[in-house]
Design a protein around this motif. Structure first.
Motif, PDB file in Angstrom:
ATOM      1  N   ARG A  57       4.633   1.499   1.294  1.00  0.00           N
ATOM      2  CA  ARG A  57       3.236   2.378   1.250  1.00  0.00           C
ATOM      3  C   ARG A  57       2.672   2.027  -0.031  1.00  0.00           C
ATOM      4  O   ARG A  57       1.316   1.430  -0.098  1.00  0.00           O
ATOM      5  CB  ARG A  57       4.348   3.498   0.578  1.00  0.00           C
ATOM      6  CG  ARG A  57       4.464   4.766   1.043  1.00  0.00           C
ATOM      7  CD  ARG A  57       5.083   5.595   0.651  1.00  0.00           C
ATOM      8  NE  ARG A  57       5.656   6.150  -0.888  1.00  0.00           N
ATOM      9  CZ  ARG A  57       7.005   6.466  -0.571  1.00  0.00           C
ATOM     10  NH1 ARG A  57       6.934   6.382   0.326  1.00  0.00           N
ATOM     11  NH2 ARG A  57       7.791   6.465  -1.567  1.00  0.00           N
ATOM     12  N   THR A  58       3.638   1.071  -1.369  1.00  0.00           N
ATOM     13  CA  THR A  58       2.043   0.338  -1.971  1.00  0.00           C
ATOM     14  C   THR A  58       1.155  -0.622  -1.244  1.00  0.00           C
ATOM     15  O   THR A  58       0.860  -1.193  -1.533  1.00  0.00           O
ATOM     16  CB  THR A  58       3.083  -0.688  -2.663  1.00  0.00           C
ATOM     17  OG1 THR A  58       3.974   0.460  -4.033  1.00  0.00           O
ATOM     18  CG2 THR A  58       2.204  -1.201  -4.191  1.00  0.00           C
ATOM     19  N   ILE A  59       1.617  -1.721   0.126  1.00  0.00           N
ATOM     20  CA  ILE A  59       1.183  -2.589   0.752  1.00  0.00           C
ATOM     21  C   ILE A  59       0.150  -2.091   1.044  1.00  0.00           C
ATOM     22  O   ILE A  59      -0.680  -2.529   1.093  1.00  0.00           O
ATOM     23  CB  ILE A  59       1.681  -3.585   1.374  1.00  0.00           C
ATOM     24  CG1 ILE A  59       3.247  -3.976   0.690  1.00  0.00           C
ATOM     25  CG2 ILE A  59       1.378  -4.237   2.465  1.00  0.00           C
ATOM     26  CD1 ILE A  59       4.243  -4.841   2.224  1.00  0.00           C
ATOM     27  N   ALA A  60       0.297  -0.814   1.453  1.00  0.00           N
ATOM     28  CA  ALA A  60      -1.267   0.417   2.567  1.00  0.00           C
ATOM     29  C   ALA A  60      -1.800   0.976   1.755  1.00  0.00           C
ATOM     30  O   ALA A  60      -3.039   0.550   1.605  1.00  0.00           O
ATOM     31  CB  ALA A  60      -0.540   1.306   3.339  1.00  0.00           C
ATOM     32  N   SER A  61      -1.278   1.289   0.567  1.00  0.00           N
ATOM     33  CA  SER A  61      -2.533   2.084  -0.603  1.00  0.00           C
ATOM     34  C   SER A  61      -3.226   0.502  -0.985  1.00  0.00           C
ATOM     35  O   SER A  61      -4.182   0.837  -2.046  1.00  0.00           O
ATOM     36  CB  SER A  61      -1.293   2.585  -2.082  1.00  0.00           C
ATOM     37  OG  SER A  61      -0.868   1.399  -2.454  1.00  0.00           O
ATOM     38  N   LEU A  62      -3.141   0.074  -1.480  1.00  0.00           N
ATOM     39  CA  LEU A  62      -3.242  -1.943  -2.437  1.00  0.00           C
ATOM     40  C   LEU A  62      -4.553  -1.778  -1.113  1.00  0.00           C
ATOM     41  O   LEU A  62      -4.913  -3.197  -1.334  1.00  0.00           O
ATOM     42  CB  LEU A  62      -2.526  -2.977  -2.322  1.00  0.00           C
ATOM     43  CG  LEU A  62      -1.453  -2.154  -4.110  1.00  0.00           C
ATOM     44  CD1 LEU A  62      -0.326  -3.437  -4.693  1.00  0.00           C
ATOM     45  CD2 LEU A  62      -2.355  -1.494  -5.423  1.00  0.00           C
ATOM     46  N   GLN A  63      -4.014  -2.003   0.378  1.00  0.00           N
ATOM     47  CA  GLN A  63      -5.010  -2.185   1.452  1.00  0.00           C
ATOM     48  C   GLN A  63      -4.717  -3.888   1.727  1.00  0.00           C
ATOM     49  O   GLN A  63      -5.849  -4.771   1.871  1.00  0.00           O
ATOM     50  CB  GLN A  63      -6.260  -2.521   1.102  1.00  0.00           C
ATOM     51  CG  GLN A  63      -6.625  -0.944   1.420  1.00  0.00           C
ATOM     52  CD  GLN A  63      -8.160  -0.479   1.042  1.00  0.00           C
ATOM     53  OE1 GLN A  63      -8.953  -0.642   0.861  1.00  0.00           O
ATOM     54  NE2 GLN A  63      -8.028   1.571   1.963  1.00  0.00           N
ATOM     55  N   LEU A  64      -3.199  -4.411   1.606  1.00  0.00           N
ATOM     56  CA  LEU A  64      -3.319  -6.095   1.468  1.00  0.00           C
ATOM     57  C   LEU A  64      -2.974  -5.878   2.879  1.00  0.00           C
ATOM     58  O   LEU A  64      -2.289  -5.607   3.256  1.00  0.00           O
ATOM     59  CB  LEU A  64      -1.620  -6.011   0.563  1.00  0.00           C
ATOM     60  CG  LEU A  64      -2.084  -5.735  -1.114  1.00  0.00           C
ATOM     61  CD1 LEU A  64       0.015  -6.473  -1.671  1.00  0.00           C
ATOM     62  CD2 LEU A  64      -2.668  -6.603  -0.742  1.00  0.00           C
ATOM     63  N   ASP A  65      -3.163  -7.483   3.311  1.00  0.00           N
ATOM     64  CA  ASP A  65      -3.628  -7.407   4.761  1.00  0.00           C
ATOM     65  C   ASP A  65      -1.765  -8.661   4.884  1.00  0.00           C
ATOM     66  O   ASP A  65      -2.136  -9.494   5.192  1.00  0.00           O
ATOM     67  CB  ASP A  65      -4.614  -7.982   5.184  1.00  0.00           C
ATOM     68  CG  ASP A  65      -4.213  -8.499   7.102  1.00  0.00           C
ATOM     69  OD1 ASP A  65      -3.640  -8.068   7.411  1.00  0.00           O
ATOM     70  OD2 ASP A  65      -5.091  -9.741   7.207  1.00  0.00           O
ATOM     71  N   ASP A  66      -1.160  -7.706   4.216  1.00  0.00           N
ATOM     72  CA  ASP A  66       0.260  -8.135   4.716  1.00  0.00           C
ATOM     73  C   ASP A  66       1.824  -7.728   5.094  1.00  0.00           C
ATOM     74  O   ASP A  66       1.423  -6.504   5.467  1.00  0.00           O
ATOM     75  CB  ASP A  66       0.297  -9.335   3.245  1.00  0.00           C
ATOM     76  CG  ASP A  66       0.992 -10.429   3.214  1.00  0.00           C
ATOM     77  OD1 ASP A  66       1.195 -11.018   4.686  1.00  0.00           O
ATOM     78  OD2 ASP A  66       0.783 -11.588   1.727  1.00  0.00           O
ATOM     79  N   THR A  67       3.067  -8.435   5.384  1.00  0.00           N
ATOM     80  CA  THR A  67       3.749  -7.727   5.913  1.00  0.00           C
ATOM     81  C   THR A  67       5.025  -8.248   4.617  1.00  0.00           C
ATOM     82  O   THR A  67       4.623  -9.755   4.093  1.00  0.00           O
ATOM     83  CB  THR A  67       4.551  -8.685   7.157  1.00  0.00           C
ATOM     84  OG1 THR A  67       4.371 -10.002   6.924  1.00  0.00           O
ATOM     85  CG2 THR A  67       3.221  -7.741   7.896  1.00  0.00           C
TER      86      THR A  67
END
Length: 122
Positions: A57-67
């Motif tokens: 969720r944090t990765i998505a909310s920060l709109q990071l293009d990463d995994t």
């Protein structure tokens, strides 16, 4: 390599105390090896689904293009490695490995778990 073989291979890491394959949508453990009365792998796997979901969720909310490659939780006497299975496209699974901190080499354990992931078929 099937689930049972993958779990056995993960347990061959020096200092391994337990390993589980967990579905982080449901929190269900698909397989586990090791553990003991003080290390309930099913309960730990279910609890760590929240850790994985929160980070995603944090990765998505920060709109990071990463995994997530892996996540490390360091305790006083243990390492807990959570490795989402990126190799299995579309899967919502992770490997969860618990290591005795005094008997393990973290770098080698991470490398070994990556190899297990690459060989695993579900």
């Amino acid at each position: 390599m099937n689930i049972e073989e993958a779990l056995r291979e993960a347990m061959s890491v020096e200092g391994a105390m337990g390993v589980a394959l967990v579905d982080y949508d449901s929190g269900m453990t698909l397989g586990a090896l090791g553990g003991n009365a003080l290390l309930d792998l099913e309960a730990a796997g279910a609890g760590n689904t929240e850790v994985v979901r929160a980070k995603l969720r944090t990765i998505a909310s920060l709109q990071l293009d990463d995994t997530i490659e892996d996540m490390l939780i360091t305790l006083t006497r243990q390492y807990h490695i959570i490795r989402p299975l990126a190799e299995l496209k579309g899967s919502r699974l992770f490997l969860y490995l618990v290591l005795d901190r005094a008997r393990s080499n973290l770098a080698l354990a991470r490398l070994h778990l990556r190899r297990v992931e690459q060989a695993l078929t579900v």
